[in-house]
Design a protein around this motif. Structure first.
Motif, mmCIF file in Angstrom:
data_model
loop_
_atom_site.group_PDB
_atom_site.id
_atom_site.type_symbol
_atom_site.label_atom_id
_atom_site.label_comp_id
_atom_site.label_asym_id
_atom_site.label_seq_id
_atom_site.Cartn_x
_atom_site.Cartn_y
_atom_site.Cartn_z
ATOM 1 N N HIS A 219 0.836 -1.200 0.000
ATOM 2 C CA HIS A 219 0.000 0.000 0.000
ATOM 3 C C HIS A 219 0.877 1.259 0.000
ATOM 4 O O HIS A 219 0.709 2.163 -0.840
ATOM 5 N N VAL A 220 1.813 1.318 0.929
ATOM 6 C CA VAL A 220 2.684 2.484 1.065
ATOM 7 C C VAL A 220 3.626 2.603 -0.135
ATOM 8 O O VAL A 220 3.905 3.715 -0.610
ATOM 9 N N HIS A 221 4.097 1.481 -0.628
ATOM 10 C CA HIS A 221 4.960 1.505 -1.821
ATOM 11 C C HIS A 221 4.249 2.186 -2.990
ATOM 12 O O HIS A 221 4.821 3.037 -3.673
ATOM 13 N N LEU A 222 3.005 1.803 -3.234
ATOM 14 C CA LEU A 222 2.258 2.372 -4.364
ATOM 15 C C LEU A 222 2.083 3.877 -4.216
ATOM 16 O O LEU A 222 2.127 4.617 -5.209
ATOM 17 N N GLU A 223 1.902 4.334 -2.990
ATOM 18 C CA GLU A 223 1.706 5.767 -2.775
ATOM 19 C C GLU A 223 3.028 6.527 -2.752
ATOM 20 O O GLU A 223 3.225 7.481 -3.515
ATOM 21 N N ASN A 224 3.947 6.109 -1.870
ATOM 22 C CA ASN A 224 5.203 6.853 -1.708
ATOM 23 C C ASN A 224 6.087 6.827 -2.951
ATOM 24 O O ASN A 224 6.732 7.822 -3.277
ATOM 25 N N ASN A 225 6.143 5.669 -3.632
ATOM 26 C CA ASN A 225 7.122 5.496 -4.703
ATOM 27 C C ASN A 225 6.563 5.682 -6.111
ATOM 28 O O ASN A 225 7.328 5.815 -7.059
ATOM 29 N N ILE A 226 5.238 5.663 -6.250
ATOM 30 C CA ILE A 226 4.657 5.809 -7.593
ATOM 31 C C ILE A 226 3.666 6.976 -7.650
ATOM 32 O O ILE A 226 3.863 7.936 -8.384
ATOM 33 N N LEU A 227 2.600 6.895 -6.854
ATOM 34 C CA LEU A 227 1.537 7.907 -6.945
ATOM 35 C C LEU A 227 2.030 9.303 -6.575
ATOM 36 O O LEU A 227 1.812 10.262 -7.341
ATOM 37 N N PHE A 228 2.663 9.445 -5.439
ATOM 38 C CA PHE A 228 3.047 10.769 -4.965
ATOM 39 C C PHE A 228 4.095 11.446 -5.862
ATOM 40 O O PHE A 228 3.906 12.613 -6.241
ATOM 41 N N PRO A 229 5.194 10.777 -6.233
ATOM 42 C CA PRO A 229 6.161 11.437 -7.118
ATOM 43 C C PRO A 229 5.546 11.855 -8.454
ATOM 44 O O PRO A 229 5.851 12.932 -8.977
ATOM 45 N N LYS A 230 4.678 11.016 -8.993
ATOM 46 C CA LYS A 230 4.053 11.341 -10.282
ATOM 47 C C LYS A 230 3.080 12.510 -10.144
ATOM 48 O O LYS A 230 2.962 13.339 -11.057
ATOM 49 N N ALA A 231 2.375 12.576 -9.027
ATOM 50 C CA ALA A 231 1.459 13.695 -8.793
ATOM 51 C C ALA A 231 2.238 15.004 -8.678
ATOM 52 O O ALA A 231 1.833 16.045 -9.222
ATOM 53 N N LEU A 232 3.367 14.972 -7.976
ATOM 54 C CA LEU A 232 4.226 16.160 -7.852
ATOM 55 C C LEU A 232 4.722 16.615 -9.223
ATOM 56 O O LEU A 232 4.682 17.816 -9.551
ATOM 57 N N ASN A 233 5.180 15.659 -10.018
ATOM 58 C CA ASN A 233 5.688 15.997 -11.359
ATOM 59 C C ASN A 233 4.580 16.530 -12.260
ATOM 60 O O ASN A 233 4.801 17.459 -13.045
ATOM 61 N N LEU A 234 3.402 15.948 -12.147
ATOM 62 C CA LEU A 234 2.287 16.389 -12.983
ATOM 63 C C LEU A 234 1.885 17.815 -12.629
ATOM 64 O O LEU A 234 1.635 18.638 -13.524
ATOM 65 N N GLU A 235 1.834 18.127 -11.345
ATOM 66 C CA GLU A 235 1.473 19.485 -10.934
ATOM 67 C C GLU A 235 2.498 20.489 -11.455
ATOM 68 O O GLU A 235 2.124 21.559 -11.978
ATOM 69 N N LYS A 236 3.783 20.158 -11.346
ATOM 70 C CA LYS A 236 4.840 21.065 -11.834
ATOM 71 C C LYS A 236 4.713 21.265 -13.344
ATOM 72 O O LYS A 236 4.849 22.385 -13.848
ATOM 73 N N LYS A 237 4.458 20.177 -14.045
ATOM 74 C CA LYS A 237 4.308 20.245 -15.506
ATOM 75 C C LYS A 237 3.147 21.153 -15.900
ATOM 76 O O LYS A 237 3.262 21.976 -16.814
ATOM 77 N N LEU A 238 2.023 20.990 -15.231
ATOM 78 C CA LEU A 238 0.835 21.775 -15.563
ATOM 79 C C LEU A 238 1.028 23.252 -15.241
ATOM 80 O O LEU A 238 0.519 24.123 -15.954
ATOM 81 N N LYS A 239 1.756 23.557 -14.171
ATOM 82 C CA LYS A 239 1.969 24.962 -13.782
ATOM 83 C C LYS A 239 2.926 25.669 -14.735
ATOM 84 O O LYS A 239 2.907 26.891 -14.836
ATOM 85 N N LYS A 240 3.733 24.906 -15.437
ATOM 86 C CA LYS A 240 4.654 25.498 -16.410
ATOM 87 C C LYS A 240 3.939 25.877 -17.695
ATOM 88 O O LYS A 240 4.376 26.748 -18.435
ATOM 89 N N ASN A 241 2.872 25.144 -17.984
ATOM 90 C CA ASN A 241 2.151 25.373 -19.252
ATOM 91 C C ASN A 241 1.330 26.671 -19.227
ATOM 92 O O ASN A 241 0.939 27.153 -18.198
#
Length: 241
Positions: A219-241
């Motif tokens: 459970h924690v692996h899916l969130e800490n290592n996949i979901l959360f980093p990707k969400a952070l990157n997606l937010e940064k990407k969208l704010k640049k556009n």
């Protein structure tokens, strides 16, 4: 040949301790009163024996863990975490609380660590319940909004917590707290090893704790290592556009 329904509850639990969780869920005594057939136990508990049999036969159908989670869309991954791991915690928590209370009440005079284990189980169950509610009401819906914004080429929605990084940091800290509680339980229980000659309820309790910890790791692996980093990157990407 003896059918599954003709076998005794105790025999089935002795063969596979995880069966105890199914009997417990349906209010069937698998410990002191486990000497009767499954069919008779179902009659006493007013349960359809064919339904219980189906659950027991499905007990060892291992879930495929070889999914390529890293390739999943974030909204799909969020739904998977809720439907699989959050549901597992919600379903397992009442069992763990019942087991911990019962085992400590019956055996705590001899195994003094059980009182602390019961307190830790209660704490981790309460903390995870609050934690998952925050994810489901605040963080996960925002991650889904990020996915929608990317798909629709729209603006990042305004949020009161500023950036997705803030709730993520809080969730990661709470993951660490829950993990530490289970580590303490593991040490106190000798890595979930019941004492020699332990009754079936004692064995079922430790088996469930072991299973609970393994699910939390995934459970924690899916969130800490996949979901959360990707969400952070997606937010940064969208704010640049």
């Amino acid at each position: 040949m003896t059918t599954l329904q003709e076998r005794t509850v105790a025999d089935v639990v002795t063969e596979n301790i995880k069966a105890a969780h199914i009997f417990k869920k349906h209010g069937i005594d698998f410990c002191c009163g486990g000497g009767i057939s499954i069919k008779r136990a179902c009659e006493k508990a007013k349960i359809d024996p064919s339904l219980l049999e189906a659950e027991l036969l499905n007990l060892d159908n291992l879930q495929d863990r070889a999914h390529d989670y890293n390739s999943w869309k974030l909204d799909f991954l969020v739904d998977h975490i809720i439907n699989v791991h959050h549901h597992y915690v919600e379903e397992s928590s009442p069992l763990l609380l019942q087991y911990s209370k019962r085992v400590n009440h019956v055996h705590g005079h001899h195994y003094t660590e059980l009182a602390e284990i019961e307190a830790l189980v209660t704490k981790v169950v309460q903390e995870l319940a609050a934690h998952m509610k925050k994810e489901e009401l605040i963080l996960f819906p925002f991650i889904k909004k990020l996915v929608t914004a990317e798909r629709d080429d729209s603006q990042v929605p305004a949020i009161h917590f500023g950036t997705v990084e803030n709730p993520i940091k809080m969730m990661e800290a709470e993951h660490e707290e829950a993990g530490e509680l289970l580590r303490k339980i593991s040490v106190l229980s000798n890595n979930f090893t019941p004492p020699e000659g332990a009754c079936n309820t004692y064995r079922a309790f430790y088996a469930k704790l072991d299973e609970f910890e393994q699910d939390l790791h995934q459970h924690v692996h899916l969130e800490n290592n996949i979901l959360f980093p990707k969400a952070l990157n997606l937010e940064k990407k969208l704010k640049k556009n």
